[in-house]
Design a protein around this motif. Structure first.
Motif, mmCIF file in Angstrom:
data_model
loop_
_atom_site.group_PDB
_atom_site.id
_atom_site.type_symbol
_atom_site.label_atom_id
_atom_site.label_comp_id
_atom_site.label_asym_id
_atom_site.label_seq_id
_atom_site.Cartn_x
_atom_site.Cartn_y
_atom_site.Cartn_z
ATOM 1 N N GLY A 35 106.074 -10.510 -29.193
ATOM 2 C CA GLY A 35 105.251 -11.455 -28.446
ATOM 3 C C GLY A 35 106.053 -12.248 -27.439
ATOM 4 O O GLY A 35 107.292 -12.293 -27.507
ATOM 5 N N TRP A 36 105.341 -12.837 -26.532
ATOM 6 C CA TRP A 36 105.924 -13.783 -25.580
ATOM 7 C C TRP A 36 105.208 -15.123 -25.731
ATOM 8 O O TRP A 36 103.968 -15.168 -25.831
ATOM 9 C CB TRP A 36 105.777 -13.297 -24.142
ATOM 10 N N PHE A 37 106.000 -16.163 -25.734
ATOM 11 C CA PHE A 37 105.498 -17.525 -25.797
ATOM 12 C C PHE A 37 106.164 -18.313 -24.685
ATOM 13 O O PHE A 37 107.146 -17.874 -24.112
ATOM 14 C CB PHE A 37 105.839 -18.159 -27.156
ATOM 15 N N ARG A 38 105.635 -19.488 -24.392
ATOM 16 C CA ARG A 38 106.270 -20.337 -23.385
ATOM 17 C C ARG A 38 106.123 -21.803 -23.757
ATOM 18 O O ARG A 38 105.210 -22.187 -24.475
ATOM 19 C CB ARG A 38 105.678 -20.075 -21.999
ATOM 20 N N GLN A 39 107.054 -22.583 -23.244
ATOM 21 C CA GLN A 39 107.016 -24.019 -23.470
ATOM 22 C C GLN A 39 107.366 -24.741 -22.185
ATOM 23 O O GLN A 39 108.481 -24.589 -21.670
ATOM 24 C CB GLN A 39 107.972 -24.430 -24.591
#
Length: 120
Positions: A35-39
């Motif tokens: 998965g890819w997540f971002r902050q």
């Protein structure tokens, strides 16, 4: 253990494109959902996209649907995030993650992140 290293971040103008890569090593990474997540600054980490171990199933956050594409090359142990039509609000640190179940959406291993900055 799975080790994840992201690359491909950078500075791009709004409307432009970037492709992020995540190189996996360690335990057979091709068995893992990715998965890819971002902050973004001052915000909580959020889900962006995920892909099943086979690559046949994908899921996206509504905010990126139609603009971002997640893919994987199991022969190269690499996952990609193609980001098109980038917006200023896409600015964030992007993290790659690996998990044992695509369905649960639980991720146990995380990379260090790569910065994406979209200018207006």
């Amino acid at each position: 253990q799975v080790q994840l290293v992201e690359s491909g971040g950078g500075l791009v103008q709004a409307g432009g494109s970037l492709r992020l890569s995540c190189a996996a090593s360690g335990r057979t990474s091709s068995n893992y959902a990715m998965g890819w997540f971002r902050q973004a600054p001052g915000k909580e980490r959020e889900f962006v996209a995920r892909i099943s171990s086979s690559g046949r199933l994908t899921s996206y956050a509504d905010s990126v649907k139609g603009r971002f594409t997640i893919s994987r090359d199991n022969a190269e142990n690499t996952v990609y995030l193609q980001m098109n039509s980038l917006k200023v609000q896409d600015t964030a640190v992007y993290y790659c993650a690996a998990g044992e179940s695509y369905v649960s959406g639980t991720f146990n291993y995380w990379g260090q992140g790569t910065q994406v900055t979209v200018s207006s």
